[in-house]
Design a protein around this motif. Structure first.
Motif, PDB file in Angstrom:
ATOM      1  N   UNK A 244      73.970 -45.490 -18.541  1.00  0.00           N
ATOM      2  CA  UNK A 244      74.504 -46.608 -19.328  1.00  0.00           C
ATOM      3  C   UNK A 244      74.186 -46.442 -20.812  1.00  0.00           C
ATOM      4  N   UNK A 245      73.072 -45.778 -21.125  1.00  0.00           N
ATOM      5  CA  UNK A 245      72.719 -45.514 -22.521  1.00  0.00           C
ATOM      6  C   UNK A 245      73.634 -44.468 -23.151  1.00  0.00           C
ATOM      7  N   UNK A 246      74.431 -43.772 -22.334  1.00  0.00           N
ATOM      8  CA  UNK A 246      75.297 -42.722 -22.865  1.00  0.00           C
ATOM      9  C   UNK A 246      74.574 -41.411 -23.087  1.00  0.00           C
ATOM     10  N   UNK A 247      73.455 -41.196 -22.355  1.00  0.00           N
ATOM     11  CA  UNK A 247      72.663 -39.973 -22.504  1.00  0.00           C
ATOM     12  C   UNK A 247      72.781 -39.109 -21.263  1.00  0.00           C
ATOM     13  N   UNK A 248      72.634 -37.809 -21.459  1.00  0.00           N
ATOM     14  CA  UNK A 248      72.588 -36.858 -20.350  1.00  0.00           C
ATOM     15  C   UNK A 248      71.138 -36.719 -19.927  1.00  0.00           C
ATOM     16  N   UNK A 249      70.877 -36.931 -18.652  1.00  0.00           N
ATOM     17  CA  UNK A 249      69.513 -37.098 -18.151  1.00  0.00           C
ATOM     18  C   UNK A 249      69.096 -35.966 -17.229  1.00  0.00           C
ATOM     19  N   UNK A 250      67.941 -35.339 -17.543  1.00  0.00           N
ATOM     20  CA  UNK A 250      67.266 -34.451 -16.605  1.00  0.00           C
ATOM     21  C   UNK A 250      66.131 -35.264 -15.993  1.00  0.00           C
ATOM     22  N   UNK A 263      67.498 -27.328 -21.949  1.00  0.00           N
ATOM     23  CA  UNK A 263      68.621 -28.002 -22.605  1.00  0.00           C
ATOM     24  C   UNK A 263      69.816 -27.071 -22.795  1.00  0.00           C
ATOM     25  N   UNK A 264      69.545 -25.852 -23.268  1.00  0.00           N
ATOM     26  CA  UNK A 264      70.646 -24.909 -23.501  1.00  0.00           C
ATOM     27  C   UNK A 264      71.365 -24.588 -22.195  1.00  0.00           C
ATOM     28  N   UNK A 265      70.622 -24.478 -21.108  1.00  0.00           N
ATOM     29  CA  UNK A 265      71.244 -24.159 -19.818  1.00  0.00           C
ATOM     30  C   UNK A 265      72.230 -25.256 -19.425  1.00  0.00           C
ATOM     31  N   UNK A 270      79.475 -27.885 -19.522  1.00  0.00           N
ATOM     32  CA  UNK A 270      79.952 -29.203 -19.969  1.00  0.00           C
ATOM     33  C   UNK A 270      80.855 -29.875 -18.946  1.00  0.00           C
ATOM     34  N   UNK A 271      81.420 -29.100 -18.012  1.00  0.00           N
ATOM     35  CA  UNK A 271      82.305 -29.686 -17.000  1.00  0.00           C
ATOM     36  C   UNK A 271      81.529 -30.394 -15.892  1.00  0.00           C
ATOM     37  N   UNK A 272      80.241 -30.077 -15.758  1.00  0.00           N
ATOM     38  CA  UNK A 272      79.452 -30.582 -14.633  1.00  0.00           C
ATOM     39  C   UNK A 272      79.070 -32.039 -14.829  1.00  0.00           C
ATOM     40  N   UNK A 273      79.235 -32.837 -13.775  1.00  0.00           N
ATOM     41  CA  UNK A 273      78.740 -34.214 -13.776  1.00  0.00           C
ATOM     42  C   UNK A 273      77.308 -34.271 -13.246  1.00  0.00           C
ATOM     43  N   UNK A 274      77.032 -33.476 -12.222  1.00  0.00           N
ATOM     44  CA  UNK A 274      75.712 -33.472 -11.581  1.00  0.00           C
ATOM     45  C   UNK A 274      75.278 -32.027 -11.352  1.00  0.00           C
ATOM     46  N   UNK A 275      74.049 -31.712 -11.752  1.00  0.00           N
ATOM     47  CA  UNK A 275      73.414 -30.450 -11.390  1.00  0.00           C
ATOM     48  C   UNK A 275      72.127 -30.784 -10.664  1.00  0.00           C
ATOM     49  N   UNK A 367      82.081 -33.344 -10.325  1.00  0.00           N
ATOM     50  CA  UNK A 367      81.837 -31.907 -10.283  1.00  0.00           C
ATOM     51  C   UNK A 367      80.334 -31.670 -10.184  1.00  0.00           C
ATOM     52  N   UNK A 368      79.947 -30.947  -9.137  1.00  0.00           N
ATOM     53  CA  UNK A 368      78.535 -30.768  -8.795  1.00  0.00           C
ATOM     54  C   UNK A 368      78.191 -29.286  -8.812  1.00  0.00           C
ATOM     55  N   UNK A 369      77.015 -28.962  -9.319  1.00  0.00           N
ATOM     56  CA  UNK A 369      76.527 -27.591  -9.301  1.00  0.00           C
ATOM     57  C   UNK A 369      75.120 -27.527  -8.735  1.00  0.00           C
TER      58      UNK A 369
END
Length: 615
Positions: A244-250, A263-265, A270-275, A367-369
């Motif tokens: 909801x914050x609009x951030x990509x979360x590890x 982060x670089x990995x 960019x196409x992935x929704x979930x890794x 899209x899941x990896x």
């Protein structure tokens, strides 16, 4: 407690109202009738057991700490339960360009003087000078998270006080490798105070009036237990919040150690929704390949201890569905629910049009990896197989799965591989160790079936443990810390059947291998009660001397000890560089061992050999 301190209308010891300035100067201590610290502590400790703000206030009233109805009333527009309650300091600035500064100030539990829309009273301190109340850490805000993120990516873990040491180790390695875009969620007030005191970027997860996340405790989470499942639900809440914050979360469990900035990995996909990481025990990609696993070949369960969420509406839909499934069944394992959801609509199987390492999951909507199992390593691929070496890749992270002995087993694994931060005191003391002689690999090993290999492994371990027992005896008799020697395992340990002494699927396991301690012994038994289990033995991991060289003095004294077929102990001579030699009867007594140690001047290290002759 903080809410009472920050109350707008307070009652002093004589019953009169005090002002915020009085609170800030320490003249009126909240809504207290008395300034007696001991009385206040007793009432507060009883009240904090409540599990809601309403019950908390009721207990404070019953204890006489708060005047019922006097501070304010709901009709006056103050707090819900009759006391004006304000949360942790939040600074609202008109200048949006300064949101990073605001977020950093929130992380440190501070506020900018004179620039906020409201001035806050000073956070109270207890008699030891430590910050008390939830004010030790702020609540999570979008501004705080954005100030920490790098390339819109943020790495987050969370824990309660039972795992505070793991948090400190997690943060240590994060910082060692130059990773700054991290946050730690504190699940209870106790760990919050420790994280705040250490200056760690953290936020409070528990609610006002509670000292811990509702429904949880500050102890260990036993796998499969009620609190284990409730703890897992916090993961979904964090995933939703940061999305909801609009951030990509590890998002990762606290029992992981970061070795390299990921982060670089993540930005490579960019196409992935979930890794997500995986319990797969072999790599599905060629040696030297640094990409994701091949999705149609990685059949093992996806492990949610390491998950990357790229913010999107698609990701939000999956998170919401995950949460709904868990809400419907409080005993459902969160990892099981995630795997079922992601594989819903798995057939017909399809991959991304521009990246065949990503597959369409959750009804073909995301899209899941699968993260590479050598670089995003599990407890087996890293500690047992050393798969990153075989695959010729550098690991990003290690997750202490596939181990035994609970947190003590995880700690032992990390220390063995120099992935645990110990203070200097850990490396000081008087130590004893020795050379364990293990049976050699049989000539017909390759032709032996699984049962025959298991039997040989048992005989080999038994012979090694008999020698190790004598080192335990020496450690107790000489009052020394035992440095465990390397033990050799000819068979892997597993909670199911093994194939040729290997865990099914762990094709790269080389036999024999150096045993992790928790394969052979239960580390949590080492401090069992002395009245039922004998003396406590202080111990160090087999890699201790390799780890400790920078911390230990350059010159150490040592006694090389041999066992002989005689009845007397003898100090046979002093060698160069402070090394001495000695002999001890094969059937020695505690008194003989202690006397010999004293005669040698209590050297730093006692190194025993010929242990086979003492059993």
């Amino acid at each position: 407690q903080q809410e009472l301190y920050l109350s707008n209308r307070l009652v002093s010891s004589d019953g009169s109202r005090t002002t915020k300035s009085a609170v800030g100067s320490g003249l009126g201590v909240g809504a207290l009738r008395s300034r007696n610290a001991d009385e206040w502590e007793r009432i507060w400790e009883e009240a904090q057991k409540a599990r809601s703000k309403k019950k908390f206030l009721q207990r404070m009233v019953a204890g006489g700490a708060v005047v019922d109805g006097s501070p304010s009333s709901p009709s006056q527009g103050d707090g819900q339960y009759g006391v004006k309650v304000r949360g942790n300091p939040k600074v609202q600035r008109k200048d949006n360009n300064r949101k990073d500064q605001v977020g950093r100030e929130q992380l440190q539990g501070r506020h900018a003087s004179g620039e906020g829309t409201q001035k806050e009273a000073a956070i109270p301190h207890n008699r030891t000078g430590a910050v008390v109340g939830r004010g030790a850490l702020p609540r999570l805000t979008k501004e705080m998270a954005a100030s920490v993120a790098h390339d819109n990516v943020i790495i987050v873990t969370w824990a309660n006080d039972h795992f505070v040491d793991f948090v400190f180790n997690w943060v240590h390695h994060i910082k060692v490798h130059g990773i700054q875009n991290y946050l730690v969620g504190a699940m209870d007030e106790s760990i919050a105070g420790k994280l705040a005191a250490a200056g760690i970027q953290a936020f409070a997860m528990y609610e006002e009036g509670l000292d811990v996340v509702d429904g949880l405790h500050t102890g260990a989470f036993v796998w499969g237990g009620e609190h284990f499942h409730k703890m897992g639900r916090q993961k979904i809440g964090l995933a939703k919040t940061f999305n909801d914050f609009g951030l990509d979360l590890m998002l990762c469990d606290v029992d992981v150690v970061w070795i390299k900035d990921p982060t670089h990995f993540f930005n490579l996909y960019p196409e992935a929704d979930i890794l997500t990481s995986s319990d797969e025990l072999h790599s599905t990609i060629p040696k030297g390949d640094k990409g994701l696993e091949t999705p149609h070949a990685a059949h093992a369960a996806m492990n949610i201890g390491l998950m990357f969420f790229r913010h999107s509406n698609r990701t939000a839909a999956l998170i919401n569905a995950w949460n709904e499934r868990l809400e419907a069944d409080p005993k459902l394992w969160d990892q099981e629910a995630f795997n079922v959801l992601v594989r819903d609509g798995f057939f017909p199987f399809s991959t991304h049009p521009t990246n065949d390492r990503l597959f369409a999951g959750y009804k073909q909507t995301v899209w899941v990896g699968v993260l590479p199992v050598a670089a995003f390593a599990s407890g087996h691929t890293f500690f047992v197989q050393h798969l990153h070496q075989i695959q010729q890749v550098e690991p990003f992270v290690v997750h202490t799965t596939f181990q035994y002995g609970g947190p003590a087993g995880k700690l032992s694994r990390l220390r063995e591989r120099n992935l645990w931060k110990d203070d200097d005191a850990y490396f000081r003391g008087k130590f004893v160790t020795g050379d364990i002689v293990a049976p050699v690999t049989p000539n017909d090993w390759k032709s032996m079936n699984t049962d025959a290999r298991i039997e040989f492994h048992k005989q080999s371990i038994s012979a090694q443990l008999r020698q190790l027992r004598q080192l335990f005896v020496l450690a107790v008799a000489m009052n020394r810390t035992l440095v465990l020697p390397r033990l050799l395992c000819f068979c892997d340990r597993y909670w199911g059947p093994v194939e040729q002494c290997k865990v099914p699927g762990a094709f790269a396991t080389e036999l024999p291998f150096t045993c992790p301690m928790d394969h052979i012994m239960e580390p949590f038994h080492f401090d069992d009660r002395t009245d039922t289990h004998g003396p406590i033995v202080s111990f160090r991991e087999w890699s201790f001397f390799e780890r400790s060289l920078p911390q230990l003095p350059k010159r150490q004294t040592r006694m090389d000890l041999r066992f002989v077929a005689r009845e007397t102990a003898t100090l046979t001579g002093a060698g160069r560089d402070g090394h001495s030699t000695a002999q001890l009867p094969q059937q020695f007594t505690d008194q003989q061992a202690a006397q010999l140690d004293g005669d040698a001047g209590r050297p730093d290290i006692v190194w025993a050999s010929d242990l086979r002759h003492t059993t």
